[in-house]
Design a protein around this motif. Sequence first.
Motif, PDB file in Angstrom:
ATOM      1  N   GLN A 125     -30.389 -99.467 -36.216  1.00  0.00           N
ATOM      2  CA  GLN A 125     -31.746-100.003 -36.112  1.00  0.00           C
ATOM      3  C   GLN A 125     -32.370-100.169 -37.501  1.00  0.00           C
ATOM      4  O   GLN A 125     -33.066-101.164 -37.761  1.00  0.00           O
ATOM      5  CB  GLN A 125     -32.611 -99.068 -35.260  1.00  0.00           C
ATOM      6  N   ASP A 126     -32.135 -99.209 -38.361  1.00  0.00           N
ATOM      7  CA  ASP A 126     -32.689 -99.283 -39.713  1.00  0.00           C
ATOM      8  C   ASP A 126     -32.142-100.501 -40.459  1.00  0.00           C
ATOM      9  O   ASP A 126     -32.886-101.199 -41.165  1.00  0.00           O
ATOM     10  CB  ASP A 126     -32.348 -97.999 -40.475  1.00  0.00           C
ATOM     11  N   LEU A 127     -30.845-100.761 -40.271  1.00  0.00           N
ATOM     12  CA  LEU A 127     -30.250-101.940 -40.905  1.00  0.00           C
ATOM     13  C   LEU A 127     -30.880-103.223 -40.373  1.00  0.00           C
ATOM     14  O   LEU A 127     -31.144-104.168 -41.129  1.00  0.00           O
ATOM     15  CB  LEU A 127     -28.738-101.972 -40.648  1.00  0.00           C
ATOM     16  N   LEU A 128     -31.142-103.256 -39.064  1.00  0.00           N
ATOM     17  CA  LEU A 128     -31.713-104.457 -38.452  1.00  0.00           C
ATOM     18  C   LEU A 128     -33.095-104.763 -39.027  1.00  0.00           C
ATOM     19  O   LEU A 128     -33.425-105.930 -39.283  1.00  0.00           O
ATOM     20  CB  LEU A 128     -31.796-104.274 -36.935  1.00  0.00           C
ATOM     21  N   ARG A 145     -31.834-115.856 -29.381  1.00  0.00           N
ATOM     22  CA  ARG A 145     -31.642-115.658 -27.941  1.00  0.00           C
ATOM     23  C   ARG A 145     -32.973-115.476 -27.228  1.00  0.00           C
ATOM     24  O   ARG A 145     -33.000-115.220 -26.010  1.00  0.00           O
ATOM     25  CB  ARG A 145     -30.766-114.412 -27.687  1.00  0.00           C
ATOM     26  N   GLY A 146     -34.069-115.593 -27.953  1.00  0.00           N
ATOM     27  CA  GLY A 146     -35.402-115.494 -27.348  1.00  0.00           C
ATOM     28  C   GLY A 146     -35.839-114.085 -27.028  1.00  0.00           C
ATOM     29  O   GLY A 146     -36.752-113.872 -26.221  1.00  0.00           O
ATOM     30  N   ILE A 147     -35.214-113.071 -27.676  1.00  0.00           N
ATOM     31  CA  ILE A 147     -35.542-111.679 -27.369  1.00  0.00           C
ATOM     32  C   ILE A 147     -36.732-111.239 -28.214  1.00  0.00           C
ATOM     33  O   ILE A 147     -36.709-111.326 -29.435  1.00  0.00           O
ATOM     34  CB  ILE A 147     -34.333-110.759 -27.622  1.00  0.00           C
ATOM     35  N   ARG A 148     -37.777-110.744 -27.538  1.00  0.00           N
ATOM     36  CA  ARG A 148     -38.994-110.333 -28.224  1.00  0.00           C
ATOM     37  C   ARG A 148     -38.795-109.007 -28.964  1.00  0.00           C
ATOM     38  O   ARG A 148     -37.907-108.216 -28.634  1.00  0.00           O
ATOM     39  CB  ARG A 148     -40.146-110.167 -27.220  1.00  0.00           C
ATOM     40  N   ASP A 149     -39.688-108.735 -29.923  1.00  0.00           N
ATOM     41  CA  ASP A 149     -39.596-107.508 -30.708  1.00  0.00           C
ATOM     42  C   ASP A 149     -39.743-106.255 -29.841  1.00  0.00           C
ATOM     43  O   ASP A 149     -39.075-105.246 -30.077  1.00  0.00           O
ATOM     44  CB  ASP A 149     -40.672-107.496 -31.809  1.00  0.00           C
ATOM     45  N   LYS A 154     -37.252-101.559 -27.177  1.00  0.00           N
ATOM     46  CA  LYS A 154     -37.030-100.882 -25.888  1.00  0.00           C
ATOM     47  C   LYS A 154     -35.565-100.547 -25.675  1.00  0.00           C
ATOM     48  O   LYS A 154     -35.218 -99.476 -25.172  1.00  0.00           O
ATOM     49  CB  LYS A 154     -37.540-101.780 -24.746  1.00  0.00           C
ATOM     50  N   PHE A 155     -34.675-101.466 -26.063  1.00  0.00           N
ATOM     51  CA  PHE A 155     -33.240-101.260 -25.866  1.00  0.00           C
ATOM     52  C   PHE A 155     -32.539-100.748 -27.128  1.00  0.00           C
ATOM     53  O   PHE A 155     -31.318-100.648 -27.155  1.00  0.00           O
ATOM     54  CB  PHE A 155     -32.591-102.560 -25.379  1.00  0.00           C
ATOM     55  N   GLN A 156     -33.343-100.436 -28.167  1.00  0.00           N
ATOM     56  CA  GLN A 156     -32.830 -99.836 -29.405  1.00  0.00           C
ATOM     57  C   GLN A 156     -31.701-100.669 -30.030  1.00  0.00           C
ATOM     58  O   GLN A 156     -30.700-100.137 -30.513  1.00  0.00           O
ATOM     59  CB  GLN A 156     -32.348 -98.397 -29.137  1.00  0.00           C
ATOM     60  N   LEU A 157     -31.875-101.997 -30.003  1.00  0.00           N
ATOM     61  CA  LEU A 157     -30.844-102.892 -30.527  1.00  0.00           C
ATOM     62  C   LEU A 157     -30.737-102.739 -32.046  1.00  0.00           C
ATOM     63  O   LEU A 157     -31.693-102.355 -32.723  1.00  0.00           O
ATOM     64  CB  LEU A 157     -31.177-104.339 -30.165  1.00  0.00           C
ATOM     65  N   GLY A 158     -29.562-103.050 -32.585  1.00  0.00           N
ATOM     66  CA  GLY A 158     -29.345-102.862 -34.018  1.00  0.00           C
ATOM     67  C   GLY A 158     -28.369-103.863 -34.599  1.00  0.00           C
ATOM     68  O   GLY A 158     -27.965-104.832 -33.943  1.00  0.00           O
ATOM     69  N   TYR A 159     -27.985-103.611 -35.835  1.00  0.00           N
ATOM     70  CA  TYR A 159     -27.051-104.480 -36.556  1.00  0.00           C
ATOM     71  C   TYR A 159     -26.160-103.601 -37.427  1.00  0.00           C
ATOM     72  O   TYR A 159     -26.581-102.559 -37.932  1.00  0.00           O
ATOM     73  CB  TYR A 159     -27.809-105.487 -37.428  1.00  0.00           C
ATOM     74  N   ASP A 160     -24.895-104.023 -37.605  1.00  0.00           N
ATOM     75  CA  ASP A 160     -23.951-103.277 -38.430  1.00  0.00           C
ATOM     76  C   ASP A 160     -23.438-104.166 -39.565  1.00  0.00           C
ATOM     77  O   ASP A 160     -23.121-105.349 -39.347  1.00  0.00           O
ATOM     78  CB  ASP A 160     -22.771-102.806 -37.557  1.00  0.00           C
ATOM     79  N   LEU A 161     -23.350-103.598 -40.748  1.00  0.00           N
ATOM     80  CA  LEU A 161     -22.923-104.352 -41.929  1.00  0.00           C
ATOM     81  C   LEU A 161     -21.465-104.808 -41.816  1.00  0.00           C
ATOM     82  O   LEU A 161     -20.656-104.203 -41.110  1.00  0.00           O
ATOM     83  CB  LEU A 161     -23.085-103.498 -43.188  1.00  0.00           C
ATOM     84  N   VAL A 162     -21.142-105.848 -42.568  1.00  0.00           N
ATOM     85  CA  VAL A 162     -19.783-106.395 -42.573  1.00  0.00           C
ATOM     86  C   VAL A 162     -18.806-105.419 -43.236  1.00  0.00           C
ATOM     87  O   VAL A 162     -17.631-105.350 -42.854  1.00  0.00           O
ATOM     88  CB  VAL A 162     -19.767-107.761 -43.298  1.00  0.00           C
ATOM     89  N   ASP A 163     -19.275-104.657 -44.206  1.00  0.00           N
ATOM     90  CA  ASP A 163     -18.433-103.689 -44.913  1.00  0.00           C
ATOM     91  C   ASP A 163     -17.899-102.643 -43.930  1.00  0.00           C
ATOM     92  O   ASP A 163     -18.652-101.824 -43.399  1.00  0.00           O
ATOM     93  CB  ASP A 163     -19.262-103.007 -46.007  1.00  0.00           C
ATOM     94  N   ARG A 164     -16.587-102.634 -43.713  1.00  0.00           N
ATOM     95  CA  ARG A 164     -15.991-101.794 -42.678  1.00  0.00           C
ATOM     96  C   ARG A 164     -15.920-100.313 -43.067  1.00  0.00           C
ATOM     97  O   ARG A 164     -15.608 -99.467 -42.223  1.00  0.00           O
ATOM     98  CB  ARG A 164     -14.595-102.292 -42.319  1.00  0.00           C
ATOM     99  N   LEU A 165     -16.195 -99.996 -44.320  1.00  0.00           N
ATOM    100  CA  LEU A 165     -16.127 -98.597 -44.750  1.00  0.00           C
ATOM    101  C   LEU A 165     -17.516 -97.987 -44.956  1.00  0.00           C
ATOM    102  O   LEU A 165     -17.637 -96.779 -45.193  1.00  0.00           O
ATOM    103  CB  LEU A 165     -15.317 -98.475 -46.043  1.00  0.00           C
TER     104      LEU A 165
END
Length: 646
Positions: A125-128, A145-149, A154-165
């Motif tokens: 979440q912090d990355l997002l 995708r039209g998803i509101r903030d 609410k669903f605690q969505l996030g993002y992960d960096l490309v760096d695999r390590l």
Amino acid sequence: MIDRATVDRIKEAANIVDVVSEFVTLRKAGANYKGLCPFHNEKTPSFMVSPARGTCHCFGCGKGGNAVSFIMEHEQMTYPEALRWLANKYHIEIQERELTDEEKREQSERESMFIVNEWAAQYFQDLLYNNVDGMAIGMQYFRSRGIRDDIIKKFQLGYDLVDRLALGRVAVQKGYNPEFIEKVGICYKNDRGELVDRYAGRVIFPWIGISGKVVGFGGRKLDAATKGVQQKYVNSPDSEIYHKDRELYGLFQAKKAIAKEDRVYMVEGYTDVIAMHQCGIENVVANSGTALSVHQIHILHRFTSNITLLYDGDAAGIHAALRGTDMLLSEGMNLKVLLLPDGDDPDSFARKHTASDFRKYIEDNQTDFIQFKTDLLLKNERDPLKRSEGINSIVESISMVQNQILRDTYLHDCSQRMGIAEQTLINQMNKLIRGRRDGAREQQPTPQHSSASTVAAATAHMPAESLQMATKIEQLLIQTVIRYGDVVVFENVEDEDGNLCSLTLAQYVYYDLTADGLRFHDELFNRILEEAATHAMENGFKAETYFVNHEDIDISRLAIDMSVDKFHLSESQQVKEDTESLRQKVQHLLLDFRLEYLVQRLKELKQEIAASAAHPEKTKELMEEYMTKTQLRNALAKKMGKNILL
């Protein structure tokens, strides 16, 4: 584990009016309190709270219970969670049972895994929200995708960096044990022993368990990266805290809405759930493309018995609907199916419609499973063989329905729609049920009965199908046990050793049934009867009080339901049962219980005889049983003064 003494302290401290008042505005109504039910929408108050009994009950929807079960129902908590909620409210320190070394180790490992997952969810979440790539790539994807903030949070969505390590490196720097980082599956080790991020370069969908803890993750490749990629999603591997066949995506966010609406919509994917929430429909969960499991159905059954499968109208959606049908029916769920128009999935459909429009479309277009399978398997089908296979598939689904009356209704409906004799469908269904039953009993010895068997012995050990119609009698019997199980109905009775003793109502019912090997159809009823008989002669034992406050929440709820008419009436209006009337009542109910067994078995025998025409020996055996049970039924009916129409 909360020790018994602490549980008792919590229950003693919990004031039902005090607890319910946290969620419902109550006003005095005689000795009780009244308010609007929190479990369904109503304009006239029908939710009654009795401080004397420590219970609440809605006369509109039937929900209620004691303080613990009310919190469980309203807050969708487990029994231990509700106890802890009440303990916190009344400032009671929880005394946990001392765990063994092995239990401590397992608990410590589980807690460590949950802690790692909670940190990972916060990391994504912090990355997002705060990382340049997270905002430019991850947030852009969700917004496309039209998803509101508010829904993202609410669903605690996030993002992960490309760096695999990166993830493994940061986790270790933060002090998290590499063993648990690997066990929860957010990373795996490569040949060089490095922790490799499983979700690198993906948007993240956390799986939140029913208790609110993060149990796993799903990561989706971004649209630009999915061309030619078969695996768009990567999910957490199974672990001690995550088993995909035991989890449902979105259940934590949906559980209150499911209980309130008394229905759950089942969809396939993460974004389907999220889009429907955003549209205003919150009683929705996803099994994320896997086949439904019995565990998942049991979890849903805690909140509702009504389910609508809501899938795409393409081949994959049809297949998904078909593969779950029979299992849902066999587990007692009331099933409807809705396939959306071609080109639409729940995600795209929800984004194009308001909640009211979507709900109206569902109400207008969902069908029962018979219509669904009829349209799918028989529409415009002229080949007799394929029609036969399709009809057999429909009858097989009907045979999975546990409620016999509902099953008979489906058969009649099926006969009308297909123009096939109802008896033909009944014979085929009975053959399917008998085949499953015989398979289950293959290793069990078959009980033998002589022609001189008693009425009770002749009705013992009958299959579940024979017991469905006895349910009303069972309810009346167990209701009498719950209310008056401690009342002595026979005095100076000789036991097997010739000693004089007294029998309470619960003991009399228990001994009368078990002496002939008879049991209730409902196992909960059997447990109640056995406990009532065991505790009946204990000093101060009161059956109704004991069961209303039982530690098993199912027994407590049943006891409250069984005594609800007494709860509703004032003391002066309640009918007083004397010993003689109770004795006569229970004796009559026990006779009715046996008669219902025999009547239902004779109905089944008629159907089995009709289906066994091609097997003379089997027909003869069934005819002999039919004649014996007819004589027993007539003798019992005569004893009871009832007329039997032959």
